[in-house]
Design a protein around this motif. Structure first.
Motif, short mmCIF file in Angstrom:
data_model
loop_
_atom_site.label_atom_id
_atom_site.label_comp_id
_atom_site.label_asym_id
_atom_site.label_seq_id
_atom_site.Cartn_x
_atom_site.Cartn_y
_atom_site.Cartn_z
N GLY A 1 0.79 -1.22 0.00
CA GLY A 1 0.00 0.00 0.00
C GLY A 1 0.83 1.27 0.00
N LYS A 2 2.12 1.18 -0.09
CA LYS A 2 3.00 2.36 -0.12
C LYS A 2 3.19 2.77 -1.57
CE LYS A 2 3.72 1.72 4.27
NZ LYS A 2 2.82 2.29 5.19
N CYS A 3 3.26 4.06 -1.81
CA CYS A 3 3.41 4.54 -3.19
C CYS A 3 4.78 5.14 -3.46
CB CYS A 3 2.30 5.53 -3.53
SG CYS A 3 2.33 7.02 -2.54
N GLU A 4 5.73 4.92 -2.56
CA GLU A 4 7.09 5.40 -2.78
C GLU A 4 8.03 4.21 -2.75
OE1 GLU A 4 8.48 7.90 0.38
OE2 GLU A 4 7.73 6.56 1.90
N PRO A 5 9.16 4.33 -3.43
CA PRO A 5 10.13 3.23 -3.37
C PRO A 5 10.61 3.01 -1.93
CG PRO A 5 10.70 4.78 -5.11
CD PRO A 5 9.61 5.41 -4.31
N ILE A 6 10.77 1.75 -1.57
CA ILE A 6 11.27 1.39 -0.25
C ILE A 6 12.41 0.41 -0.44
CG2 ILE A 6 10.74 0.28 1.96
CD1 ILE A 6 7.85 1.17 1.57
N PHE A 7 13.56 0.75 0.14
CA PHE A 7 14.74 -0.10 0.03
C PHE A 7 15.08 -0.62 1.42
CE2 PHE A 7 14.73 2.89 -3.41
CZ PHE A 7 14.97 2.09 -4.51
N LEU A 8 15.18 -1.94 1.51
CA LEU A 8 15.45 -2.62 2.77
C LEU A 8 16.87 -3.17 2.75
CD1 LEU A 8 12.11 -4.63 2.84
CD2 LEU A 8 12.54 -2.38 3.83
N PHE A 9 17.58 -3.00 3.85
CA PHE A 9 18.97 -3.43 3.96
C PHE A 9 19.05 -4.51 5.03
CE2 PHE A 9 18.85 0.71 2.18
CZ PHE A 9 19.93 0.80 1.32
N TYR A 10 19.45 -5.71 4.64
CA TYR A 10 19.53 -6.83 5.57
C TYR A 10 20.97 -7.31 5.71
CZ TYR A 10 14.49 -7.38 5.66
OH TYR A 10 13.15 -7.17 5.85
N THR A 11 21.38 -7.56 6.95
CA THR A 11 22.65 -8.20 7.22
C THR A 11 22.39 -9.34 8.20
OG1 THR A 11 23.15 -6.66 9.02
CG2 THR A 11 24.08 -6.15 6.86
N ARG A 12 23.00 -10.47 7.93
CA ARG A 12 22.81 -11.65 8.78
C ARG A 12 21.34 -11.96 9.02
NH1 ARG A 12 26.74 -10.05 13.46
NH2 ARG A 12 25.37 -11.46 14.57
N GLY A 13 20.50 -11.73 8.01
CA GLY A 13 19.09 -12.06 8.10
C GLY A 13 18.24 -11.08 8.87
N GLU A 14 18.83 -9.99 9.33
CA GLU A 14 18.09 -9.01 10.11
C GLU A 14 18.06 -7.66 9.41
OE1 GLU A 14 19.21 -8.78 14.23
OE2 GLU A 14 19.73 -10.90 14.27
#
Length: 138
Positions: free
Chosen positions: A79-92
């Motif tokens: 439902g978000k209308c902006e780009p979202i970038f997620l950063f994961y390290t060691r699964g978190e």
């Protein structure tokens, strides 16, 4: 005439919960463009990601696109209308960038990659997740 060498995909396509869980097991930094089916992944950052990948040339840096509509773990990003970038390290989850702000994305990638290297070298703890937003979306 020689055949062109096929370039490896820059971003892995994550389209199921099972593949999502598998990707979280990768060593290093996983940068995920979390998108919705109706809008598709952010195309404006692909060149930036390619340039960063070439500059750091690290096996510890992974890029992926993930359709939030098909992955239960990403339900809160629907439902978000902006780009979202997620950063994961060691699964978190280590960081979140909202908006396609190239300088902020580059800074966050380099910072998280450096932190991940320190963790691997010293087996220390990484920083808690933080949200980074482009100024226009605050």
């Amino acid at each position: 005439m020689a055949a062109k060498r096929k370039e490896a995909a820059l971003q892995m396509n994550i389209n199921s919960q099972e593949l999502w869980e598998e990707m979280l097991c990768l060593e290093g930094l996983l940068v995920v463009d979390a998108y919705q089916a109706w809008c598709g992944p952010c195309k404006t950052v692909v060149d930036l990601f390619r340039r960063i990948r070439n500059e750091v040339s690290s096996d510890l840096l992974h890029f992926a696109v993930a359709e939030v509509d098909s992955i239960d773990a990403l339900e809160k990003y629907r439902g978000k209308c902006e780009p979202i970038f997620l950063f994961y390290t060691r699964g978190e989850l280590a960081a979140v960038v909202r908006g396609a702000n190239a300088p902020l994305l580059q800074k966050t990638i380099l910072k998280q990659l450096a932190a991940g290297r320190k963790v691997l070298e010293h087996r220390g703890e990484h920083l808690a997740a933080h949200v980074v937003a482009a100024p226009e979306s605050i």
